[in-house]
Design an enzyme around this catalytic site. Structure first.
Site: not given
Ligand code: GLY
Length: 276
Positions: A172, A269
């Site tokens: 990401h 996250c």
């Protein structure tokens, strides 16, 4: 035009964090390369509990959603929504095995009376690809997030400029770049991450300063007010990383999340932060 960073320093902000428990199936969570050591489930749960305790000291409320064994990656709750103030985009995660994780989060956000938008097909987007900094959104175009997903992000937040950044390597955008203060970004010391930072600078007329970190994942930090939670596991190691960030942040809190790093997870996250 008013400086959003200056306004940020003076307004009262109410903060809620949403986290999700570690399922029995967590050892099956996705990873780009198999971890050298298997995930230790009990250790992961202990590390998660410490992370949640740290958040409890920093925000008014932590909402703890139960784990769901159907979704091994469900503790990585950041990927399921992008929230700014009272608005949220519920994502459509890029990995098929993760699609459905967002249902529980939609309900939790509705309870908080947050206005919900949805991703339009064929959009795919993971929250880990979305960085909100200095009143701007940066969306990583990655293996998990496509152009249609980024278009849905722009529609959900019409007043916020969305800049698309190509993620050349890694999972990401935020695996390699995150905020440690409104105008300073922690950037992994790798050619791919530096290229992403350069693209951010190009698109914002050099708005940000960069602090480089060593090693994959060490640049993934959680900024809560004037506190930065950083990984005690990666890169420079806990003490050096803390000293490194202390030059730029008032409070630096190292947290060990080694078991989550094994399956490509970072600190951001593990929570969804709502500030309003
Ligand atoms: N294991 C985190 C992810 O692949 O989304």
């Amino acid at each position: 035009m008013a400086d959003p960073d200056a306004a940020e320093g003076t307004k009262m902000v109410s903060r809620i964090a949403i986290v999700r428990g570690v399922p029995d199936s967590f050892c099956d969570a996705l990873s780009m390369t198999p971890p050298p050591q298997p995930v230790d489930l009990e250790r992961a749960r202990l590390q998660h509990a410490v992370y949640v305790d740290v958040l409890k000291d920093l925000v008014q409320e932590v909402i703890e959603l139960p784990a769901d064994n159907k979704y091994p990656d469900c503790p990585f709750i950041e990927d399921t929504a992008v929230v700014i103030g009272n608005r949220a985009l519920i994502t459509h995660p890029g990995a098929a095995s993760r699609q459905g994780e967002e249902e529980a989060i939609r309900e939790a956000l509705k309870q908080l009376r947050i206005h919900i938008s949805e991703v339009e097909p064929p959009g795919l987007i993971d929250g880990g690809d979305v960085l909100y900094a200095s009143g701007m959104l940066f969306a990583g175009n990655s293996s998990r997030t496509n152009v249609a997903g980024i278009e849905s992000l722009q529609k959900a937040f019409p007043d916020v400029r969305v800049h698309t950044i190509r993620v050349g390597e890694g999972l990401h955008l935020k695996s390699a770049i995150s905020s440690i203060s409104p105008k300073i970004l922690a950037v992994e010391d790798s050619p791919a991450a530096i290229a992403m930072f350069d693209e951010i600078q190009q698109k914002t007329d050099g708005h940000f300063k960069m602090v480089k970190t060593l090693g994959p994942g060490a640049a993934n930090t959680v900024l809560v007010g004037d506190a930065v939670i950083c990984s005690a596991t990666l890169g420079l190691g806990s003490l050096k990383l803390e000293a490194h960030y202390k030059q730029h942040a008032r409070h630096v809190i190292p947290v060990d999340i080694s078991e989550f790093h094994k399956v490509d997870g970072g600190l951001t996250c593990l929570s969804l932060l709502i500030e309003r």
